[in-house]
Design a protein around this motif. Structure first.
Motif, PDB file in Angstrom:
ATOM      1  N   SER A 119       1.949  -1.801   4.830  1.00  0.00           N
ATOM      2  CA  SER A 119       2.834  -0.695   5.189  1.00  0.00           C
ATOM      3  C   SER A 119       4.271  -1.186   5.240  1.00  0.00           C
ATOM      4  CB  SER A 119       2.452  -0.123   6.554  1.00  0.00           C
ATOM      5  OG  SER A 119       1.157   0.434   6.533  1.00  0.00           O
ATOM      6  N   ARG A 153      11.408   6.422   2.465  1.00  0.00           N
ATOM      7  CA  ARG A 153      10.063   6.775   1.999  1.00  0.00           C
ATOM      8  C   ARG A 153       9.036   5.777   2.545  1.00  0.00           C
ATOM      9  NH1 ARG A 153      13.305   7.696  -2.769  1.00  0.00           N
ATOM     10  NH2 ARG A 153      12.917   5.579  -3.489  1.00  0.00           N
ATOM     11  N   ASP A 195       7.786   0.438   6.626  1.00  0.00           N
ATOM     12  CA  ASP A 195       8.291   1.598   7.354  1.00  0.00           C
ATOM     13  C   ASP A 195       9.502   1.198   8.183  1.00  0.00           C
ATOM     14  OD1 ASP A 195       7.207   0.244   9.581  1.00  0.00           O
ATOM     15  OD2 ASP A 195       5.343   1.347   9.486  1.00  0.00           O
ATOM     16  N   ALA A 223      11.476   0.578  -3.694  1.00  0.00           N
ATOM     17  CA  ALA A 223      10.493   1.665  -3.753  1.00  0.00           C
ATOM     18  C   ALA A 223      10.532   2.529  -2.493  1.00  0.00           C
ATOM     19  CB  ALA A 223       9.090   1.095  -3.955  1.00  0.00           C
ATOM     20  N   VAL A 224      10.840   1.919  -1.350  1.00  0.00           N
ATOM     21  CA  VAL A 224      10.857   2.690  -0.103  1.00  0.00           C
ATOM     22  C   VAL A 224      12.257   3.148   0.273  1.00  0.00           C
ATOM     23  CG1 VAL A 224       8.802   1.499   0.743  1.00  0.00           C
ATOM     24  CG2 VAL A 224      11.068   0.638   1.393  1.00  0.00           C
ATOM     25  N   THR A 243      -4.105  -2.890   3.060  1.00  0.00           N
ATOM     26  CA  THR A 243      -2.872  -2.203   2.690  1.00  0.00           C
ATOM     27  C   THR A 243      -1.683  -2.890   3.358  1.00  0.00           C
ATOM     28  OG1 THR A 243      -3.069  -0.628   4.530  1.00  0.00           O
ATOM     29  CG2 THR A 243      -3.997   0.035   2.400  1.00  0.00           C
ATOM     30  N   THR A 260       5.875   3.862   3.108  1.00  0.00           N
ATOM     31  CA  THR A 260       4.805   3.772   2.115  1.00  0.00           C
ATOM     32  C   THR A 260       3.758   2.770   2.560  1.00  0.00           C
ATOM     33  OG1 THR A 260       6.398   4.252   0.344  1.00  0.00           O
ATOM     34  CG2 THR A 260       4.265   3.311  -0.309  1.00  0.00           C
ATOM     35  N   ARG A 261       2.509   3.098   2.258  1.00  0.00           N
ATOM     36  CA  ARG A 261       1.402   2.175   2.467  1.00  0.00           C
ATOM     37  C   ARG A 261       0.893   1.765   1.084  1.00  0.00           C
ATOM     38  NH1 ARG A 261      -1.997   1.349   6.929  1.00  0.00           N
ATOM     39  NH2 ARG A 261      -1.035   3.162   7.953  1.00  0.00           N
ATOM     40  N   PHE A 262       1.134   0.512   0.721  1.00  0.00           N
ATOM     41  CA  PHE A 262       0.750   0.006  -0.592  1.00  0.00           C
ATOM     42  C   PHE A 262      -0.651  -0.607  -0.523  1.00  0.00           C
ATOM     43  CE2 PHE A 262       5.368  -0.206  -0.507  1.00  0.00           C
ATOM     44  CZ  PHE A 262       5.737   0.286  -1.749  1.00  0.00           C
ATOM     45  N   GLN A 301      -2.604  -2.194  -5.824  1.00  0.00           N
ATOM     46  CA  GLN A 301      -1.332  -1.678  -6.333  1.00  0.00           C
ATOM     47  C   GLN A 301      -0.287  -2.788  -6.370  1.00  0.00           C
ATOM     48  OE1 GLN A 301       0.154   1.488  -3.862  1.00  0.00           O
ATOM     49  NE2 GLN A 301       1.873   1.955  -5.211  1.00  0.00           N
TER      50      GLN A 301
END
Length: 258
Positions: free
Chosen positions: A103, A110, A105, A154-155, A101, A112-114, A118
């Motif tokens: 991350s 938001r 941050d 996205a974040v 994944t 997020t851990r992608f 994905q």
């Protein structure tokens, strides 16, 4: 994307690159100089000039040159770490990174851990560009990945975010590898989180499963084995304060524009 800068811009870009490579050659060749604070301060002044020159000539949105498929090198050397020894990385590699994944941050709305799958399913971009190493070699490769700006959207970065710090799975003698860039380069059209090289999934030596491509800077800025991207107000508060592993360990320029 296959847009290419005008020939006049490329000539100027080559001039900026030659100055950066010359500075990089001094850094790699003389430990006594890099240990000298006065020399490091001098390099910082030159770095500020390099950054202003490149962005003044090329503009914030100016593109690195893109090449045709016939220009692709036989191989893109695996430089720096060729296989991380981190236990979790080795476990992930043994399963084809099925649980990997990324991350994002820090100063984001938001966090997020992608999942890796994905990221690979997101709209992709492909570019054939030249990787210029501070050691003096270059190689042209075809990179595929997701535009970094799309992940940042996205974040949703907070207004206080000014830089991104890339945390990696590999460590060298002086500690964990990391790098950082500002938001101008982060949102550049050619800056991506790459997951494929020359139409194949990234080899471990080239940074599998995810690496940064920031095409207007030298190779040490293209962090490999990325696990986490942290949005920060000041990169100087991370790790040793220089903005990257080699910046901390050997006095390399934080802005390595070419």
């Amino acid at each position: 994307m296959n847009a290419k800068p005008p020939a006049t811009i490329l000539t100027r870009r080559a001039l900026v690159g030659s100055l950066s490579l010359a500075a990089g050659g001094l850094l790699t060749g003389c430990d006594a100089l890099t240990a000298n604070q006065g020399w490091r301060d001098t390099l910082r002044l030159a770095e500020t000039g390099n950054m202003a020159l490149q962005r003044g000539l090329l503009g914030q949105d100016g593109l690195a040159r893109e090449y045709s498929p016939r220009d692709i090198s036989r191989s893109v050397p695996a430089n720096g770490t060729r296989a991380p020894s981190d236990a979790d990385y080795l476990r992930q590699a043994a399963t084809g990174f099925s649980d990997w994944t990324l991350s994002i941050d820090g100063l984001v709305e938001r966090p997020t851990r992608f999942a890796l799958g994905q990221i690979r399913s997101m709209p992709r971009q492909t570019q054939i560009t030249r990787h210029d190493c501070v050691e003096g070699w270059s190689a042209i490769g075809k990179w595929t990945g997701v535009n970094l700006a799309a992940l940042l959207d996205a974040v949703k970065l907070r207004d206080s975010a000014r830089y991104l710090v890339f945390h990696c799975a590999d460590s060298l003698r002086a500690g964990p590898y990391y790098e950082s860039i500002d938001l101008v380069d982060a949102r550049h059209a050619q800056t991506m989180i790459a997951w494929a090289l020359n139409d194949e999934l990234l080899p471990i030596g080239n940074g599998a499963p995810l690496r940064l491509r920031v095409e207007r800077q030298l190779g040490y800025k293209h962090a490999k084995y990325i696990r986490r991207i942290e949005a920060v107000a000041d990169y100087r508060l991370s790790y040793g304060g220089g903005g990257g592993y080699w910046e901390d360990a050997a006095g390399y320029e934080w802005y390595a524009g070419i």
